[in-house]
Design a protein around this motif. Structure first.
Motif, mmCIF file in Angstrom:
data_model
loop_
_atom_site.group_PDB
_atom_site.id
_atom_site.type_symbol
_atom_site.label_atom_id
_atom_site.label_comp_id
_atom_site.label_asym_id
_atom_site.label_seq_id
_atom_site.Cartn_x
_atom_site.Cartn_y
_atom_site.Cartn_z
ATOM 1 N N ILE A 47 0.850 -1.188 0.000
ATOM 2 C CA ILE A 47 0.000 0.000 0.000
ATOM 3 C C ILE A 47 0.887 1.240 0.000
ATOM 4 C CG2 ILE A 47 -1.800 1.274 1.199
ATOM 5 C CD1 ILE A 47 -2.820 -1.385 0.302
ATOM 6 N N ASP A 48 0.748 2.072 -1.001
ATOM 7 C CA ASP A 48 1.539 3.305 -1.096
ATOM 8 C C ASP A 48 3.034 3.040 -0.929
ATOM 9 O OD1 ASP A 48 -0.860 4.670 -1.369
ATOM 10 O OD2 ASP A 48 -1.015 5.124 0.782
ATOM 11 N N GLY A 49 3.487 1.930 -1.512
ATOM 12 C CA GLY A 49 4.905 1.592 -1.456
ATOM 13 C C GLY A 49 5.347 0.952 -0.157
ATOM 14 N N MET A 50 4.405 0.669 0.746
ATOM 15 C CA MET A 50 4.740 0.076 2.040
ATOM 16 C C MET A 50 4.229 -1.360 2.112
ATOM 17 S SD MET A 50 3.815 3.233 4.638
ATOM 18 C CE MET A 50 2.093 3.244 4.122
ATOM 19 N N THR A 51 4.995 -2.222 2.791
ATOM 20 C CA THR A 51 4.544 -3.582 3.052
ATOM 21 C C THR A 51 3.691 -3.561 4.314
ATOM 22 O OG1 THR A 51 6.526 -4.534 2.043
ATOM 23 C CG2 THR A 51 5.270 -5.950 3.530
ATOM 24 N N VAL A 52 2.449 -4.022 4.167
ATOM 25 C CA VAL A 52 1.478 -3.903 5.258
ATOM 26 C C VAL A 52 0.867 -5.272 5.556
ATOM 27 C CG1 VAL A 52 -0.688 -2.817 5.973
ATOM 28 C CG2 VAL A 52 0.940 -1.536 4.572
ATOM 29 N N VAL A 53 0.743 -5.577 6.850
ATOM 30 C CA VAL A 53 0.051 -6.791 7.282
ATOM 31 C C VAL A 53 -1.033 -6.405 8.281
ATOM 32 C CG1 VAL A 53 1.958 -8.387 6.853
ATOM 33 C CG2 VAL A 53 1.807 -7.212 9.057
ATOM 34 N N VAL A 54 -2.021 -7.260 8.424
ATOM 35 C CA VAL A 54 -3.138 -6.995 9.338
ATOM 36 C C VAL A 54 -3.195 -8.103 10.379
ATOM 37 C CG1 VAL A 54 -5.624 -6.646 9.541
ATOM 38 C CG2 VAL A 54 -4.424 -5.894 7.478
ATOM 39 N N ALA A 55 -3.280 -7.715 11.656
ATOM 40 C CA ALA A 55 -3.381 -8.703 12.737
ATOM 41 C C ALA A 55 -4.833 -9.143 12.870
ATOM 42 C CB ALA A 55 -2.860 -8.102 14.044
ATOM 43 N N SER A 56 -5.332 -9.797 11.823
ATOM 44 C CA SER A 56 -6.755 -10.142 11.774
ATOM 45 C C SER A 56 -7.091 -11.359 12.616
ATOM 46 C CB SER A 56 -7.175 -10.398 10.324
ATOM 47 O OG SER A 56 -6.543 -11.561 9.820
ATOM 48 N N ASN A 57 -6.188 -12.323 12.639
ATOM 49 C CA ASN A 57 -6.461 -13.591 13.317
ATOM 50 C C ASN A 57 -7.800 -14.167 12.841
ATOM 51 O OD1 ASN A 57 -5.556 -15.626 14.954
ATOM 52 N ND2 ASN A 57 -6.205 -14.679 16.881
ATOM 53 N N MET A 58 -8.102 -13.879 11.553
ATOM 54 C CA MET A 58 -9.323 -14.362 10.906
ATOM 55 C C MET A 58 -10.587 -13.944 11.655
ATOM 56 S SD MET A 58 -8.027 -18.119 9.626
ATOM 57 C CE MET A 58 -9.437 -18.353 8.528
#
Length: 279
Positions: A47-58
């Protein structure tokens, strides 16, 4: 072998299997309680040149373990299918998080479904690659420290001249007083900027730095007290009456305290500052 272990094995050996069609990275963190290195396969987005992860845990009620880990230690290792690199994990402030999450959902609607399943706000985490070639706020901090060190060294030499009685005493004392005032004001301004700007920003983005930032703030209080003693001594200095050795001792105390403070600060927060955009 667990599901995660199988995905990690297939990922590292370039096989499809369970990870087929997934946009994955392997994120290795340090256990908040165990101190052991833990690896998790995670879906990620650019996203916008950044590596992004989400702590969703589903969409589970609790945050995943890796998220708790990065709040204790923000240093992580990222493995892609083509490279492995070191990074630091940042937690963006609320407004930035919300904007990022909106972009994430636009690309991957499944994250909106996960959010709908839980009352907790799904954390968004930015993985900043550590790249020594990139200069940033941390390098600027080091340059400021270098200048302050040189200024203090020059001041200390001026004190030696006063103690030794070199040159015209009144001229030397007047010059020393002016130099001392400008140095103290510059140092105070630098520390105030950190206390009011850099440190709160780092604390928000990198929760693991909380104890480090607390110590640095405590150092500022100690430095300020030493500065005041020196300034009082310099401004009240009278040739032939005041004790120049005491003044020199106070400068030595300040120099030792500042060097330890600067060295610790440079070891602990420069990397985080370098990956953090100003403003």
């Amino acid at each position: 072998m667990t599901f995660n272990d199988q995905v990690i094995e297939e990922f590292r050996h370039g096989k499809g299997g369970m990870s087929e069609g997934w946009k994955l990275i392997l994120l290795t963190t340090t256990g908040a309680k165990s101190g052991k290195r833990r690896t998790n396969p995670l879906g990620y987005l650019e996203i916008d040149g950044m590596t992004v992860v989400v702590a969703s845990n589903m969409g589970a009620p609790a945050h995943p373990g890796w998220y708790h880990n990065i709040r204790r230690d923000h240093r992580v290792t990222v493995e892609t299918r083509s490279e492995t690199y070191e990074a630091i994990a940042a937690v963006p402030p609320a407004a930035e998080r919300d904007a990022l999450f909106a972009k994430i959902v636009a690309e991957e609607p499944g994250f909106a479904e996960y959010q709908a399943k839980t009352t907790r706000e799904l954390p968004v985490v930015i993985l900043h690659r550590i790249d020594e070639r990139v200069r940033g706020l941390g390098d600027f901090l080091v340059e400021v420290h270098k200048w302050l060190r040189e200024e203090l060294k020059s001041l200390r030499a001026g004190v030696d001249d006063v103690v030794a009685g070199r040159a015209d005493a009144l001229i030397m004392e007047k010059s020393l007083k002016a130099h001392c005032v400008s140095f103290c004001e510059a140092l105070s301004k630098h520390h105030a900027g950190e206390d009011m700007g850099a440190f709160p920003m780092l604390a928000q983005r990198f929760p693991a730095l909380a104890p480090v930032l607390a110590k640095l703030g405590e150092d500022h209080v100690v430095v300020a007290a030493t500065q005041k003693r020196i300034r009082d001594l310099v401004e009240g200095y009278v040739h032939g009456e005041s004790d120049p050795v005491r003044l020199r001792d106070e400068f030595d105390d300040l120099a030792g305290t500042l060097e330890a403070h600067f060295a610790y600060e440079e070891r602990t927060i420069v990397t985080a500052l370098n990956v953090t955009a100003p403003g």
